[in-house]
Structure formats: structure tokens, C-alpha cells
Design a protein around this motif. Sequence first.
Motif, PDB file in Angstrom:
ATOM      1  N   LEU A 302      43.232  26.686  68.529  1.00  0.00           N
ATOM      2  CA  LEU A 302      43.710  26.616  67.158  1.00  0.00           C
ATOM      3  C   LEU A 302      42.561  26.816  66.173  1.00  0.00           C
ATOM      4  O   LEU A 302      41.420  26.424  66.442  1.00  0.00           O
ATOM      5  CB  LEU A 302      44.365  25.256  66.887  1.00  0.00           C
ATOM      6  N   ASP A 303      42.886  27.399  65.015  1.00  0.00           N
ATOM      7  CA  ASP A 303      41.883  27.492  63.960  1.00  0.00           C
ATOM      8  C   ASP A 303      41.789  26.155  63.239  1.00  0.00           C
ATOM      9  O   ASP A 303      42.556  25.216  63.506  1.00  0.00           O
ATOM     10  CB  ASP A 303      42.199  28.647  62.998  1.00  0.00           C
ATOM     11  N   ALA A 304      40.840  26.044  62.308  1.00  0.00           N
ATOM     12  CA  ALA A 304      40.588  24.760  61.652  1.00  0.00           C
ATOM     13  C   ALA A 304      41.809  24.253  60.892  1.00  0.00           C
ATOM     14  O   ALA A 304      42.095  23.042  60.883  1.00  0.00           O
ATOM     15  CB  ALA A 304      39.398  24.904  60.696  1.00  0.00           C
ATOM     16  N   GLY A 305      42.540  25.163  60.262  1.00  0.00           N
ATOM     17  CA  GLY A 305      43.727  24.748  59.523  1.00  0.00           C
ATOM     18  C   GLY A 305      44.796  24.172  60.421  1.00  0.00           C
ATOM     19  O   GLY A 305      45.429  23.158  60.092  1.00  0.00           O
ATOM     20  N   ALA A 306      45.008  24.795  61.575  1.00  0.00           N
ATOM     21  CA  ALA A 306      46.018  24.304  62.510  1.00  0.00           C
ATOM     22  C   ALA A 306      45.595  22.973  63.131  1.00  0.00           C
ATOM     23  O   ALA A 306      46.424  22.083  63.335  1.00  0.00           O
ATOM     24  CB  ALA A 306      46.267  25.347  63.601  1.00  0.00           C
ATOM     25  N   VAL A 307      44.289  22.835  63.424  1.00  0.00           N
ATOM     26  CA  VAL A 307      43.789  21.567  63.957  1.00  0.00           C
ATOM     27  C   VAL A 307      44.067  20.445  62.961  1.00  0.00           C
ATOM     28  O   VAL A 307      44.537  19.357  63.337  1.00  0.00           O
ATOM     29  CB  VAL A 307      42.278  21.661  64.259  1.00  0.00           C
ATOM     30  N   HIS A 308      43.780  20.688  61.687  1.00  0.00           N
ATOM     31  CA  HIS A 308      44.017  19.677  60.654  1.00  0.00           C
ATOM     32  C   HIS A 308      45.502  19.340  60.549  1.00  0.00           C
ATOM     33  O   HIS A 308      45.884  18.157  60.451  1.00  0.00           O
ATOM     34  CB  HIS A 308      43.493  20.182  59.312  1.00  0.00           C
ATOM     35  N   ALA A 309      46.346  20.366  60.573  1.00  0.00           N
ATOM     36  CA  ALA A 309      47.787  20.139  60.434  1.00  0.00           C
ATOM     37  C   ALA A 309      48.350  19.356  61.614  1.00  0.00           C
ATOM     38  O   ALA A 309      49.124  18.416  61.438  1.00  0.00           O
ATOM     39  CB  ALA A 309      48.502  21.484  60.286  1.00  0.00           C
TER      40      ALA A 309
END
Length: 436
Positions: A302-309
Motif C-alpha cells: 500500500l502507498d502512504a495514503g492507503a496505509v493511513h486510511a
Amino acid sequence: MERASSVKTPEMKRKGVVKAALASGDIFVIKVGTSSLVRSEQQTLNLTNLARICETVKLLKNEGHHVIVVTSGAVGVGCQRLGLTTKPSVLAKKQALAAVGQVHLMKYYEDFLAALGLTCAQVLLTLDNLANRSQYLNARNTFTELLAYGVVPVVNENDTVAVQELRFGDNDTLSAQVAALVQADWLFLLTDVDCLYTANPKDDPNAVPIYEIEDISRLNADTSTRGTQWGTGGMATKLTAGRIATAAGCTMVICNSNTPENIVRIVKGEPRLGSKFFPLPHCLKGRKRWILSVPVRGNLFLDAGAVHAVRDKHKSLFAAGITRVTGTFHSQDCVSLCDALGVELGRGLVNFSSEDVNAVAGNSRGKHMADQLGFPTMDEVVHRENIVLLASEMDSDEDPSASSTTPNGVFKGEEVTSAALRAAEAAAILQDLAPC
């Protein structure tokens, strides 16, 4: 065999099915590795270690606890019985040796435990058994009755058919899954080292032992230690076991198999006798606990945005946040969710095959999955209710947010109140506790 009644008492709902059926005492799972059972220099069984392990089981039973032993060593004992000095690499030969060794291994357990006045039972499992929800519940019921009878279940992977285990696996993961299955309080991994270190103590004289781990996701330790020629595990597999066990609410300890009596001392609170991994504050229950036992068939990065979400907002995973796909899997298989560095942050049941996910990975969220794949379907690659997070601050039974659809893609509206969410998840847990 499934229980006839589907009525769950308040005690069962509070404690869990297994613990509610037992009068008192904690549940212990003790994993014994091949390196703890086989003397590598003589290629003989280490009867001294085995006797001391069985005596430790007796001590725990005397204190009113329930004990399950997860044992390796079938292939190693098979080699010993046939006079082989090295373990073969051909799968069929390993499976044949496991068939030879398992019966003799159980005979040793039976003889030692019977001499101590205990009765044991053989339980052979595969990861695929636990991946099937109905078989998972049947296995749980069997363990419950065995423990209620006062029997010591001796568990091993069914090596003659478990191709996946013999190809890359070990019994560290199996023991963690058994601990999650029976709602164990303690999981002890007996190995040939005293504890976990910041570096390999054989190579680095400055290596520092790690005795307590509150959050395994922030652990900085050496995992380069590999299994011996007789075993298949290593320190990395023990950390994987730790993620599973602690997420299920179990305390895990890595300690030396040469002093198994330390288990009793550790339980009584004596420090610095091994590496203790503390359970997560919000342990998994019901269906999410079962997801921990489903074999991982692939990885989604996952990219950083998906990890955060996914990790911080408890959102579903969409195609836009996926950067890479590895492995071959089908719809409803379990996949590992990893960040850009490959660190596993959770697991989930995927809604699409690896081929389909590869086709849409990284695409804009504004594009519906149905338009990209050419058939009616949901947008979530992994729905939030099918995601299990593996860090202390990440997962609980009361997630703070909800996505716009159910796991089956049915629209639920933009807003979901926290009370409604708690009620829905409580209903899901109660449904999962009922027999299939």
C-alpha cells in the motif's frame, strides 16, 4: 462434532466458548521445536528435554491449568528411525519420513505423560483445516472437550498432506493459530536460545537481550537466526507467531527449551527468563479472530495514503492505494497488507483474484471497479470488516468509522453512528459464536 445447542449464555459471550466450558485455570499452549527434541550432533532424540517438558506440563496441570503441546520433530524422528544423517530436500521423502516419525514421536509423549498420570491425545491439523470456518469451529469444539476431560492434546501439522507447511513453514505459526483458536492465555515457544536479541549474539558481542515487548510493530530486533537442518523455523517465524497470538489476546514468551521448568517461574512473574510479548489491549474476537487462522496467499503493498486510511482511520482498501501485488490468490482468500517497506500491518479477505487486483492496482478511486473490470461488483478490494490489524493502537471491536458499503458491496449511506456501528459489530460477533 458440532454442539447441538446454538444458545450462548452471557458467560460464553464474555469469556469465549472455550474458556466458558472450563471450570477454571488458564489455557497454555507450549510449542516444542525440532531443535529442542533432536540432538543434532548424535542425530538422536533428546529424551532429557522431552521428559522435562512433560514434567512442566504436569506442574501446570497440578496448578489447575489446561495445557496443549504443539510439537515438531516428526521428520527428524523419522530420519533417526531410518538411520539418515541429513534431512532430504525432496517433498515426498519428507512426507514419508513424517509418517514414520509421527507414530514414534507420539509414543514417546504417551509414555512420558502416562508415567506422570496424564492422558494425551493426538491432533493433526493443516492450515487449510483452520481456513475453513466450519472445520475451524469443529476443531475448537474438539479442543474444548479434550481440555474439559483433562486430556493434554499433542498437536502437529499433518505433514503427509500439508504441502504448504513443508515447503516454507514451521509450527511457530501453527502454535499461534492454535492459541488463537482455543483463546489461550499463554503461548510459550521453546527454542535453543534464551530470548530475543537486538542482534545475533553469535556474531555481535554487543547484542542486548529484549525481555519485554509491549508493541511488536515497533520492535527492533535481529531475525537473522534461521532454523537448523532438522527444523524449519527461525526467529522471523516466531515474530510472525507473536503478531497472531498478541492480536488474539494471548501473552507469548520465547524461552530456552533446555529449562522448560522456567515456564512456571515466568507465569508467577519472575523476570528476565525469556522474551515476553504482551497481548494487544483490544484483542480480536469472533470472525476476526478466525481470519488470523486463514493461510496468507498473497501480499498487497500500500502507498502512504492507503496505509493511513486502513491503519489509522479503519477504512476499507481500494485499488487506488495498492502499489504492488505478489502471490496468486482468488476471491475471499486471505492476503497480507504491507506498507512500502514490506512491514505487515494487517491481513484481510480479498474480494478479487490476484489477476483482477493487478489489473486495477493504482487506478484512480474515481473509477468504479465495475467499469474497470467489465462486470458488476463492489469497489472495495478488501472491506474494513474483513481486515485484521496487527498493532496495538490499530484494531479493536469498536472501529471509529465505516465505509459506504457492507462487505458484500451493499450501499449503507454516508453516515453511520458509533452506536449503530457497535450494535452491528456486536451482532456479527454473536453470529460468529453460533455453530455453523
